[in-house]
Design a protein around this motif. Structure first.
Motif, short mmCIF file in Angstrom:
data_model
loop_
_atom_site.label_atom_id
_atom_site.label_comp_id
_atom_site.label_asym_id
_atom_site.label_seq_id
_atom_site.Cartn_x
_atom_site.Cartn_y
_atom_site.Cartn_z
N LYS A 175 -13.73 4.25 -33.81
CA LYS A 175 -14.62 3.67 -34.81
C LYS A 175 -15.49 2.54 -34.26
CE LYS A 175 -13.48 6.10 -38.46
NZ LYS A 175 -14.48 6.90 -39.21
N ASP A 176 -15.35 2.22 -32.99
CA ASP A 176 -16.19 1.18 -32.38
C ASP A 176 -17.46 1.85 -31.85
OD1 ASP A 176 -14.48 -1.11 -32.68
OD2 ASP A 176 -13.17 -0.18 -31.19
N ILE A 177 -18.59 1.51 -32.43
CA ILE A 177 -19.83 2.22 -32.09
C ILE A 177 -20.89 1.28 -31.52
CG2 ILE A 177 -19.44 4.02 -33.80
CD1 ILE A 177 -21.57 2.67 -35.57
N TRP A 178 -21.78 1.91 -30.79
CA TRP A 178 -22.97 1.23 -30.26
C TRP A 178 -24.17 2.02 -30.78
CZ3 TRP A 178 -22.77 -2.97 -26.74
CH2 TRP A 178 -24.02 -3.44 -26.32
N ILE A 179 -25.06 1.33 -31.45
CA ILE A 179 -26.25 1.97 -32.01
C ILE A 179 -27.43 1.83 -31.06
CG2 ILE A 179 -27.95 1.95 -33.89
CD1 ILE A 179 -25.78 1.10 -35.79
N PHE A 180 -28.07 2.94 -30.80
CA PHE A 180 -29.34 2.95 -30.06
C PHE A 180 -30.44 3.49 -30.98
CE2 PHE A 180 -26.54 3.44 -26.30
CZ PHE A 180 -27.12 2.53 -25.41
N ASP A 181 -31.59 2.83 -30.97
CA ASP A 181 -32.81 3.49 -31.43
C ASP A 181 -33.14 4.58 -30.41
OD1 ASP A 181 -35.37 3.83 -32.79
OD2 ASP A 181 -36.24 2.75 -31.09
N VAL A 182 -34.14 5.39 -30.67
CA VAL A 182 -34.49 6.46 -29.75
C VAL A 182 -35.77 6.16 -28.99
CG1 VAL A 182 -35.16 8.91 -29.57
CG2 VAL A 182 -33.24 8.23 -31.03
N ASP A 183 -36.90 6.11 -29.68
CA ASP A 183 -38.20 6.01 -29.01
C ASP A 183 -38.43 4.62 -28.41
OD1 ASP A 183 -39.14 8.70 -29.75
OD2 ASP A 183 -39.01 7.89 -31.78
N GLU A 184 -38.73 4.60 -27.12
CA GLU A 184 -38.92 3.37 -26.34
C GLU A 184 -37.63 2.56 -26.22
OE1 GLU A 184 -42.13 4.80 -25.42
OE2 GLU A 184 -42.15 4.55 -27.60
N THR A 185 -36.52 3.18 -26.58
CA THR A 185 -35.21 2.55 -26.38
C THR A 185 -34.37 3.36 -25.42
OG1 THR A 185 -35.23 1.49 -28.56
CG2 THR A 185 -33.09 1.77 -27.50
N VAL A 186 -34.27 4.67 -25.65
CA VAL A 186 -33.55 5.52 -24.70
C VAL A 186 -34.47 6.54 -24.03
CG1 VAL A 186 -31.33 5.20 -25.84
CG2 VAL A 186 -32.78 7.13 -26.51
N ILE A 187 -35.58 6.88 -24.69
CA ILE A 187 -36.60 7.72 -24.06
C ILE A 187 -37.95 7.02 -24.15
CG2 ILE A 187 -35.42 9.92 -24.39
CD1 ILE A 187 -37.16 10.42 -26.84
N SER A 188 -38.86 7.42 -23.27
CA SER A 188 -40.14 6.71 -23.12
C SER A 188 -41.32 7.60 -23.46
CB SER A 188 -40.28 6.22 -21.68
OG SER A 188 -41.58 5.73 -21.44
N HIS A 189 -42.30 7.00 -24.15
CA HIS A 189 -43.54 7.72 -24.45
C HIS A 189 -44.71 7.20 -23.60
CE1 HIS A 189 -41.59 9.84 -27.61
NE2 HIS A 189 -41.31 8.74 -28.28
N VAL A 190 -44.38 6.61 -22.48
CA VAL A 190 -45.43 6.16 -21.55
C VAL A 190 -46.37 7.31 -21.17
CG1 VAL A 190 -45.85 5.37 -19.18
CG2 VAL A 190 -44.30 4.10 -20.67
N PRO A 191 -45.86 8.55 -20.93
CA PRO A 191 -46.80 9.64 -20.62
C PRO A 191 -47.82 9.87 -21.73
CG PRO A 191 -44.58 10.27 -20.03
CD PRO A 191 -44.45 8.99 -20.80
#
Length: 235
Positions: A82-98
């Protein structure tokens, strides 16, 4: 190559500052949530481009993820899943630099149609230091929850993109349901989803995003971490 990139970054910074406007100061204001909801000033377009494509963006990301890992290692987990770590997705774990490299790096309004078309291609690369952190968190016993502002109809595409670049497993992948009223802010939506997680017995040990709306609001978790992103602002 890194030395050459740094030279051009310093040159772009000098040019913008010599014109009477400090782009580093503008970026600081945006990253600290003092400048909100504005496009990147045209004067700073080249500065942001050099920052995002050069080593400094990665260095800044690494500084955040390094601190997050130190914090994660200091935590004693209950071991009940039950111990969790929250990640956003865009520009947090994947990049839209392209994508943004072809669309002005924040100096022009985001075209929702073309941006979502880019997302459906599921080609966004991983942010390497975020991926490293993700892998370390799993090895420490954390469960990972991805909480994104992407609409629900992009679930399959999002899952494919995440898996393709190394995010192989997660406890939950939460996307924005159409059941939310159209005037719901990103901060309110994410706050409510975190409330639901805690109501279901999860403990949010860490929470990481690139926007303040990812980590502000109620039920933010025990500690939050803000990754750099001078390209756009989401409330």
């Amino acid at each position: 190559m890194k030395v050459l990139s740094l030279f051009f970054f310093i040159l772009a910074t000098h040019v913008a500052t010599s014109q009477g406007f400090s782009c580093p100061s503008w970026r600081l204001g945006m990253e600290t949530n003092n400048i909100r909801g504005k496009l990147v000033p045209e004067t700073c377009g080249d500065y942001v481009k050099r920052y995002m494509l050069g080593p400094l963006y990665m260095n800044d990301s690494k500084a955040v993820t390094d601190e997050a890992l130190l914090y994660a290692k200091s935590q004693k987990l209950a071991g009940d899943g039950k111990d969790i770590w929250i990640f956003d997705v865009d520009e947090t774990v994947i990049s839209h630099v392209p994508y943004f490299s072809e669309h002005g790096f924040g100096t022009e309004p985001i075209n929702g149609t073309s941006f979502f078309e880019w997302m459906t291609e599921a080609k966004a690369p991983a942010l390497p230091y975020s991926l490293n952190l993700y892998e370390d968190l799993l090895s420490l016993g954390f469960k990972v929850v991805f909480l994104t502002g992407r609409p629900e109809y992009l679930r399959e595409t999002t899952a494919t993109n995440l898996r393709n670049v190394g995010y192989r497993t997660w406890e939950q992948l939460i996307l924005w349901s159409s059941s939310y009223p159209t005037n719901t802010t990103l901060e309110l939506y994410k706050s409510n989803e975190r409330r639901i997680l805690e109501t279901n017995g999860y403990r949010i040990i860490g929470n990481m995003g690139d926007q303040w709306s990812d980590i502000n609001g109620i039920h933010p978790g025990d500690r939050t971490f803000k990754l750099p992103n001078p390209v756009y602002y989401s409330a």
